[in-house]
Design a protein around this motif. Structure first.
Motif, PDB file in Angstrom:
ATOM      1  N   TYR A 111      93.355 175.150  30.338  1.00 49.70           N
ATOM      2  CA  TYR A 111      92.861 175.256  28.962  1.00 49.70           C
ATOM      3  C   TYR A 111      93.182 176.637  28.405  1.00 49.70           C
ATOM      4  O   TYR A 111      92.847 177.648  29.016  1.00 49.70           O
ATOM      5  N   ARG A 112      93.801 176.643  27.248  1.00 49.67           N
ATOM      6  CA  ARG A 112      94.138 177.904  26.608  1.00 49.67           C
ATOM      7  C   ARG A 112      92.921 178.469  25.887  1.00 49.67           C
ATOM      8  O   ARG A 112      91.980 177.747  25.533  1.00 49.67           O
ATOM      9  N   ALA A 113      92.954 179.791  25.644  1.00 46.45           N
ATOM     10  CA  ALA A 113      91.795 180.473  25.058  1.00 46.45           C
ATOM     11  C   ALA A 113      91.444 179.899  23.691  1.00 46.45           C
ATOM     12  O   ALA A 113      90.267 179.711  23.363  1.00 46.45           O
ATOM     13  N   GLY A 114      92.456 179.638  22.870  1.00 41.72           N
ATOM     14  CA  GLY A 114      92.191 179.103  21.531  1.00 41.72           C
ATOM     15  C   GLY A 114      91.508 177.755  21.581  1.00 41.72           C
ATOM     16  O   GLY A 114      90.633 177.452  20.759  1.00 41.72           O
ATOM     17  N   ASP A 115      91.889 176.925  22.546  1.00 39.13           N
ATOM     18  CA  ASP A 115      91.287 175.606  22.697  1.00 39.13           C
ATOM     19  C   ASP A 115      89.819 175.735  23.092  1.00 39.13           C
ATOM     20  O   ASP A 115      88.949 175.038  22.553  1.00 39.13           O
ATOM     21  N   LEU A 116      89.530 176.627  24.019  1.00 36.58           N
ATOM     22  CA  LEU A 116      88.149 176.843  24.451  1.00 36.58           C
ATOM     23  C   LEU A 116      87.310 177.400  23.305  1.00 36.58           C
ATOM     24  O   LEU A 116      86.131 177.057  23.167  1.00 36.58           O
ATOM     25  N   MET A 117      87.896 178.249  22.480  1.00 39.60           N
ATOM     26  CA  MET A 117      87.180 178.776  21.316  1.00 39.60           C
ATOM     27  C   MET A 117      86.889 177.666  20.312  1.00 39.60           C
ATOM     28  O   MET A 117      85.818 177.642  19.698  1.00 39.60           O
ATOM     29  N   HIS A 119      86.336 174.555  21.007  1.00 43.32           N
ATOM     30  CA  HIS A 119      85.206 173.797  21.544  1.00 43.32           C
ATOM     31  C   HIS A 119      83.887 174.521  21.266  1.00 43.32           C
ATOM     32  O   HIS A 119      82.878 173.888  20.936  1.00 43.32           O
ATOM     33  N   ALA A 120      83.917 175.852  21.390  1.00 41.89           N
ATOM     34  CA  ALA A 120      82.690 176.635  21.246  1.00 41.89           C
ATOM     35  C   ALA A 120      82.288 176.856  19.793  1.00 41.89           C
ATOM     36  O   ALA A 120      81.185 177.350  19.520  1.00 41.89           O
ATOM     37  N   THR A 121      83.155 176.515  18.854  1.00 45.06           N
ATOM     38  CA  THR A 121      82.840 176.732  17.435  1.00 45.06           C
ATOM     39  C   THR A 121      82.817 175.408  16.682  1.00 45.06           C
ATOM     40  O   THR A 121      81.763 174.886  16.347  1.00 45.06           O
ATOM     41  N   ASN A 122      83.978 174.856  16.410  1.00 50.69           N
ATOM     42  CA  ASN A 122      84.096 173.669  15.570  1.00 50.69           C
ATOM     43  C   ASN A 122      83.364 172.462  16.162  1.00 50.69           C
ATOM     44  O   ASN A 122      82.636 171.750  15.470  1.00 50.69           O
ATOM     45  N   ASP A 123      83.565 172.224  17.461  1.00 52.55           N
ATOM     46  CA  ASP A 123      82.945 171.056  18.086  1.00 52.55           C
ATOM     47  C   ASP A 123      81.427 171.184  18.132  1.00 52.55           C
ATOM     48  O   ASP A 123      80.700 170.214  17.872  1.00 52.55           O
ATOM     49  N   LEU A 124      80.932 172.363  18.487  1.00 54.06           N
ATOM     50  CA  LEU A 124      79.477 172.540  18.552  1.00 54.06           C
ATOM     51  C   LEU A 124      78.836 172.408  17.174  1.00 54.06           C
ATOM     52  O   LEU A 124      77.737 171.877  17.045  1.00 54.06           O
ATOM     53  N   SER A 125      79.524 172.869  16.143  1.00 59.41           N
ATOM     54  CA  SER A 125      78.990 172.730  14.783  1.00 59.41           C
ATOM     55  C   SER A 125      78.891 171.258  14.385  1.00 59.41           C
ATOM     56  O   SER A 125      77.922 170.846  13.732  1.00 59.41           O
ATOM     57  N   ALA A 126      79.892 170.455  14.799  1.00 56.44           N
ATOM     58  CA  ALA A 126      79.868 169.020  14.486  1.00 56.44           C
ATOM     59  C   ALA A 126      78.700 168.331  15.187  1.00 56.44           C
ATOM     60  O   ALA A 126      78.044 167.452  14.615  1.00 56.44           O
ATOM     61  N   ASN A 197      94.226 176.820  16.493  1.00 59.46           N
ATOM     62  CA  ASN A 197      93.453 177.957  17.008  1.00 59.46           C
ATOM     63  C   ASN A 197      94.221 178.666  18.110  1.00 59.46           C
ATOM     64  O   ASN A 197      94.239 179.902  18.193  1.00 59.46           O
ATOM     65  N   ASN A 198      94.859 177.877  18.987  1.00 61.76           N
ATOM     66  CA  ASN A 198      95.666 178.461  20.061  1.00 61.76           C
ATOM     67  C   ASN A 198      96.789 179.313  19.493  1.00 61.76           C
ATOM     68  O   ASN A 198      97.053 180.429  19.958  1.00 61.76           O
ATOM     69  N   LYS A 199      97.477 178.769  18.505  1.00 61.38           N
ATOM     70  CA  LYS A 199      98.603 179.491  17.905  1.00 61.38           C
ATOM     71  C   LYS A 199      98.149 180.787  17.263  1.00 61.38           C
ATOM     72  O   LYS A 199      98.783 181.846  17.445  1.00 61.38           O
ATOM     73  N   ALA A 200      97.049 180.739  16.523  1.00 61.29           N
ATOM     74  CA  ALA A 200      96.533 181.945  15.866  1.00 61.29           C
ATOM     75  C   ALA A 200      96.144 182.996  16.898  1.00 61.29           C
ATOM     76  O   ALA A 200      96.445 184.189  16.744  1.00 61.29           O
TER      77      ALA A 200
END
Length: 585
Positions: A111-117, A119-126, A197-200
């Motif tokens: 898992y890349r850092a952007g992907d984990l981020m 999950h910790a932001t967008n997914d949790l907000s949903a 997110n990964n790309k950014a």
């Protein structure tokens, strides 16, 4: 609705607060029935010419009381439901972060850092919106819709109510069809957000490299391509989402037409009064929100369901490094016996290490040298328990490394990698990262041992100097020496320097190694390096190539063998002489 089942553990845990919230919603709905009734009564009194002052005052008092009480009921449900949804997000966020901290190297390679981020932001907000807005939309659509329908049947006319709600089953059909499509679309949308997110994250982290090679335009084009893909996917989500409101509005419009036509007929026939029809239209307008809430509910649930599945998949990942509850809790010390017959990284076919056997006595120093990719870092990674699947064993004080509890083993090892990571904090806090309680005197002593104290004193704020993100304000050598000071501060039983002196000059390297030999006579040290001068004083030196030991011995013994070590040492010595001549010349 499966997301409610998946979150059942939390609703069960917080059922009391959610019950208070639902009661608040019920009171709000019941009090909302009062206003249309009061308006209907006023219309009837005016229509009949019977409106008296005391009647007007009485009805206005009732209206004022209902409004104030409704305000209080709204406060109750908002505080309960939105408060619990925020608490759920905090619980899941903490659980996810703790899970990240427990996972092994393989997990972070997958898992890349952007992907984990993401999950910790967008997914949790949903998911948080399900526990807040989702509960509100679900309960309010039932409670407000139900109480309003009951009022329409009892206060006005059950026949008019039945006719008015006939179009409503179309809403259920629409929600079913669009809901399935939205679930798939939302999953694709969340995955696209992770990729963006990964790309950014990679572009921001690698901005120095991008600028150094003049690749800004290419990187911008690639980023724009990612944005275009994400927008394309989200347009489909928006298109599906946008269908809910128009269809709901159409259904409500049909209900209004039916109400006016059939309700007007009932008024003319004398079955209901004009005031009752006005009340009925007001009640029907109160059904607009429950109808829209149903559409919003499916939107919220599908987003939350897709996000919960993604979070759940992450939380169900298990580390391959098992921390035994009955493992050894004493901090290790003593001899280190390394007996690895073979090891290969996961998903690789060939062995990365073969027949690596050595014994390092307590207080001794081992040198690891060899060309790039020879296996030096692999040897170290097994010592750090980044991987546990190998043939053979590693013993520290006679105990298999895998039988130690991690809380006992890891603090006994001071590891300094070549690529040092510094936190966006002061020099002091970076040095005492592993021992936050360390005194200023201890921090200064560690800095002296790493030959950095003199330079720190010249910094603008000394030990309070901010190093910037990842130590950007410091040179490579300064970053490495802060990392060495950080490791020395915990006074580890085993100190591992993995090419940790590559960015310092030969003179500084010599002073640091001389200090380490004097300070760590009773502690064990492993030095992996491309610069052979770093290991020439080691008790034993292992020369590695292709995951195997090809030469071993002391510096003198290896020089006598006239193999890879001797040739490389002579070549590096010649390069050093040339550099000195250039400087002096």
């Amino acid at each position: 609705m499966s997301i409610f089942i998946k979150l059942g553990w939390y609703f069960k845990q917080e059922w009391k607060t959610y019950s208070i919230g639902v009661v608040g919603l019920l009171l709000t709905s019941l009090l909302g029935i009062v206003s249309p009734w009061v308006i209907g009564r006023l219309v009837d009194l005016i229509h009949r010419g019977n409106l008296k002052v005391h009647d007007l005052v009485f009805l206005l008092v009732i209206l004022a009381f209902a409004s104030i009480a409704q305000y209080g009921a709204r406060y109750i449900w908002r505080n309960a439901i939105w408060g619990e949804s925020a608490k759920l997000e905090a619980v899941l966020r903490g659980r996810l972060f703790w899970h990240y901290m427990q996972m092994d190297t393989q997990f972070f390679q997958a898992y890349r850092a952007g992907d984990l981020m993401a999950h910790a932001t967008n997914d949790l907000s949903a998911i948080q919106r399900v526990a807040g807005g989702g509960i509100l939309q679900f309960a309010d659509s039932i409670i407000t819709g139900g109480t309003t329908l009951i009022a329409m049947m009892t206060v006005v006319d059950w026949r008019l109510t039945l006719i008015a709600v006939l179009p409503f089953p179309l809403l259920a059909v629409m929600s079913r069809v669009l809901g399935n499509k939205m679930h798939i679309a939302f999953k694709e949308s969340q995955a696209a957000f992770s990729r963006l997110n990964n790309k950014a994250q990679e572009s921001i982290s690698g901005v120095k490299v991008i600028k150094s090679f003049g690749q800004e335009q290419d990187d911008i084009e690639e980023f724009n391509g990612q944005i275009d893909d994400t927008i394309k996917i989200n347009r489909k989500v928006s298109w599906l989402d946008a269908l809910f409101d128009p269809i709901t509005t159409l259904i409500m419009a049909i209900s209004y037409v039916v109400t006016i036509v059939y309700g007007g007929h009932l008024v003319i026939a004398g079955t209901i009064t004009l005031g009752s029809l006005v009340s009925f239209v007001s009640y029907l307008s109160m059904l607009v929100w429950p109808m829209f809430a149903i559409g919003m509910l499916f939107n919220t649930l599908e987003r939350g369901n897709a996000s919960y599945d993604r979070i759940d998949a992450i939380l169900n990942k298990r580390s391959s490094i098992l921390d035994k509850n009955d493992g050894v809790v004493e901090e290790p010390h003593g001899d280190l016996v390394y007996a690895i017959d073979s090891f290969k990284f996961p998903d690789e076919q060939q062995n990365n290490l073969q027949q690596i056997h050595f014994t390092l006595k307590e207080g001794g120093t081992l040198g690891l040298v060899g060309p790039v990719g020879s296996g030096k870092s692999s040897v170290i990674r097994l010592l750090l328990r980044q991987f546990d699947e190998y043939q053979g064993a590693i013993y520290f004080n006679g105990v298999d490394l895998r039988n130690y509890q991690l809380d006992a083993l890891i603090p006994a090892i001071g590891y300094v990698p070549q690529e040092t990571y510094l936190f966006s904090n002061t020099v002091r806090e970076n040095i005492r990262f592993a021992r936050p309680e360390a005194s200023q005197k201890e921090v200064e002593l560690a800095a002296q041992k790493s030959d950095l104290a003199g330079q720190i004193s010249s910094f603008p704020a000394g030990y309070d100097t901010q190093v910037g993100e990842e130590g950007i304000s410091l040179s490579g050598g300064q970053r490495q020496r802060i990392a060495i000071a950080r490791a020395l501060l915990i006074d580890p039983e085993l100190l591992i320097l993995d090419d940790a002196l590559s960015a310092v000059d030969a003179e500084t390297e010599t002073r640091i190694l001389r200090t380490l030999r004097a300070e760590r006579q009773d502690k064990t040290t492993i030095i992996a390096s491309h610069r052979l001068s770093s290991v020439m004083n080691a008790d034993e030196i292992l020369v590695m190539d292709d995951g195997k030991i090809i030469e071993r011995g002391t510096h003198a013994e290896l020089m006598a063998q006239n193999g890879w070590y001797a040739e490389t040492f002579d070549l590096q010595a010649l390069e050093t002489e040339d550099e000195e001549e250039d400087i002096n010349g």
